[in-house]
Enzyme design. Sequence first.
Site, short mmCIF file in Angstrom:
data_model
loop_
_atom_site.label_atom_id
_atom_site.label_comp_id
_atom_site.label_asym_id
_atom_site.label_seq_id
_atom_site.Cartn_x
_atom_site.Cartn_y
_atom_site.Cartn_z
N ALA A 152 0.84 -1.20 0.00
CA ALA A 152 0.00 0.00 0.00
C ALA A 152 0.88 1.26 0.00
CB ALA A 152 -0.93 -0.01 1.21
N PRO A 153 0.35 2.38 -0.49
CA PRO A 153 1.12 3.61 -0.59
C PRO A 153 0.95 4.51 0.63
CG PRO A 153 -0.95 3.91 -1.70
CD PRO A 153 -0.98 2.52 -1.12
N TRP A 154 1.66 5.66 0.62
CA TRP A 154 1.59 6.57 1.76
C TRP A 154 0.57 7.68 1.62
CZ3 TRP A 154 2.70 11.05 -0.59
CH2 TRP A 154 3.72 11.13 -1.53
N PRO A 179 2.55 -1.81 4.55
CA PRO A 179 2.31 -0.37 4.40
C PRO A 179 3.60 0.31 3.95
CG PRO A 179 2.63 -0.88 6.71
CD PRO A 179 2.67 -2.20 5.97
N SER A 235 4.30 4.06 -7.50
CA SER A 235 4.85 4.76 -8.65
C SER A 235 4.98 3.84 -9.85
CB SER A 235 6.23 5.34 -8.31
OG SER A 235 7.16 4.29 -8.12
N GLU A 256 -1.83 -0.44 -9.57
CA GLU A 256 -2.47 0.87 -9.66
C GLU A 256 -1.36 1.88 -9.43
OE1 GLU A 256 -3.63 4.17 -9.43
OE2 GLU A 256 -4.41 3.87 -7.41
N CYS A 290 -3.40 10.11 -7.24
CA CYS A 290 -3.15 9.76 -8.64
C CYS A 290 -4.21 10.33 -9.59
CB CYS A 290 -3.08 8.25 -8.81
SG CYS A 290 -1.74 7.48 -7.89
N GLU A 386 4.45 13.24 -13.29
CA GLU A 386 3.56 13.39 -12.14
C GLU A 386 4.26 14.16 -11.02
OE1 GLU A 386 0.37 10.60 -9.79
OE2 GLU A 386 2.34 9.74 -10.21
#
Length: 484
Positions: A152-154, A179, A235, A256, A290, A386
Amino acid sequence: MTTELRRLRNYIDGEFRDAADGRTTEVVNPVTGEAYASAPLSAAADVDAAMDAAKAAFPAWRDLIPAERQKVLLKIADAFEERAEELIAVESENTGKPLGLTRTEEIPPMVDQIRFFAGAARLLEGRSAGEYMEGLTSIVRREPIGVCAQVAPWNYPMMMAVWKFAPALAAGNTVVLKPSDTTPASTVLMAEIIGGVLAELGHPKGVFNVVCGDRDTGRLMVEHPVPAMASITGSVRAGMQVAESASKDLKRVHLELGGKAPVVVFEDTDLAKAVEDISTAGFFNAGQDCTAATRVLVHESIHDEFVTALAKAAADTKTGAPDDDDVLYGPLNNANQLAQVAGFIDRLPAHAKVEAGGERVGDKGYFYAPTVVSGLKQDDEIIQKEVFGPVITVQSFSSEEQAIEYANGVEYALASSVWTKNHARAMRLSKALDFGCVWINTHIPLVAEMPHGGFKKSGYGKDLSAYGFEDYTRVKHVMTSLEG
């Protein structure tokens, strides 16, 4: 005198554990820039233990009827609701997000999404049985994949964890979730809650596991022989690395990744409403989304007026501490991200103009001002890459065809929006835009029933919806003779 750091631990096979070798990493509060906790820096032994626990728990969890898995997920949703204030407090310290917005914009969707997948567990549709060869009947089984390694992302630590574990568990898989190394605290609290529900209902301890660590920990999870699937939100670079690693033993992959959402504004739109909604959708969560509305394309006839109004909206937007009810967003997540955002502004070409913001706010923490940049060209770095920060760029277009060309002219393809009162034009753009989601006269709402996911370098696989649920299943053909 040093303050003792809060001690976070892995959650493996129903127990909280330190890393086997005792290594830790500091967790920093982005509001202050100071460490407030330590978390395990997990290595191979920790990943092995989590994978072994998930593997051992899988047969019993897989063989539960869907109604029983539904009960677990519904109870998890209820427990999240009951302990919402704890989750909000930890997530705010984790990320610096405003307390009020976390309470209203994250907890309710998270709970709703868990309940959606609880229902989806009992509504797995497929083709009807039939005879496609004389004397033989075919049926299709949908089955869980196995152990799922999830990263999972931050930017949304709690919500993205829900997007991963809820469909996986609902489909009958077991989970090892990592995480981000900068935001492990809320995931560890979620593990406590989920583990408590599993224990109360008598289910295997290893159904849900959390392993904290860095990129190397994630790499070990993806390369591990036990998982049948690797899922990451992160990313493009990280997604490519996961896909490459998973290819070595043909794991299924769910990615994703990044986004660069075009926001196409035509001359017939309600300009004031568009500016208000776009600025909110661009600056919310410090632009660390995103799908954020940070790449605006405006028809040349209203370009100057739009830029002036957007710059004023940026000037009126406030960033600050989590307990300030007037702020829209808090700090950027970490020092590296602050440097990345500032770097984009520092490298702007001479033809670009900073209409608002463009600087760090305060002398501690990782706050960055709401920023608007105009005068940009399609091949400029800030258009093509991005930023993942509170920076909205504005370009001008002269025709529908040029708007489509500019919108599609990036390597990302996650989300987009069209702003017009012309229904036919909106339908043409929704077909032409090469993005996984097209919003019309709005930007950023998501619902559990609809899929979220992109194309191109934004990855593949869907989150949310029945499509996201099906991604965590495999298809088996069973054929039987009618003469037996």
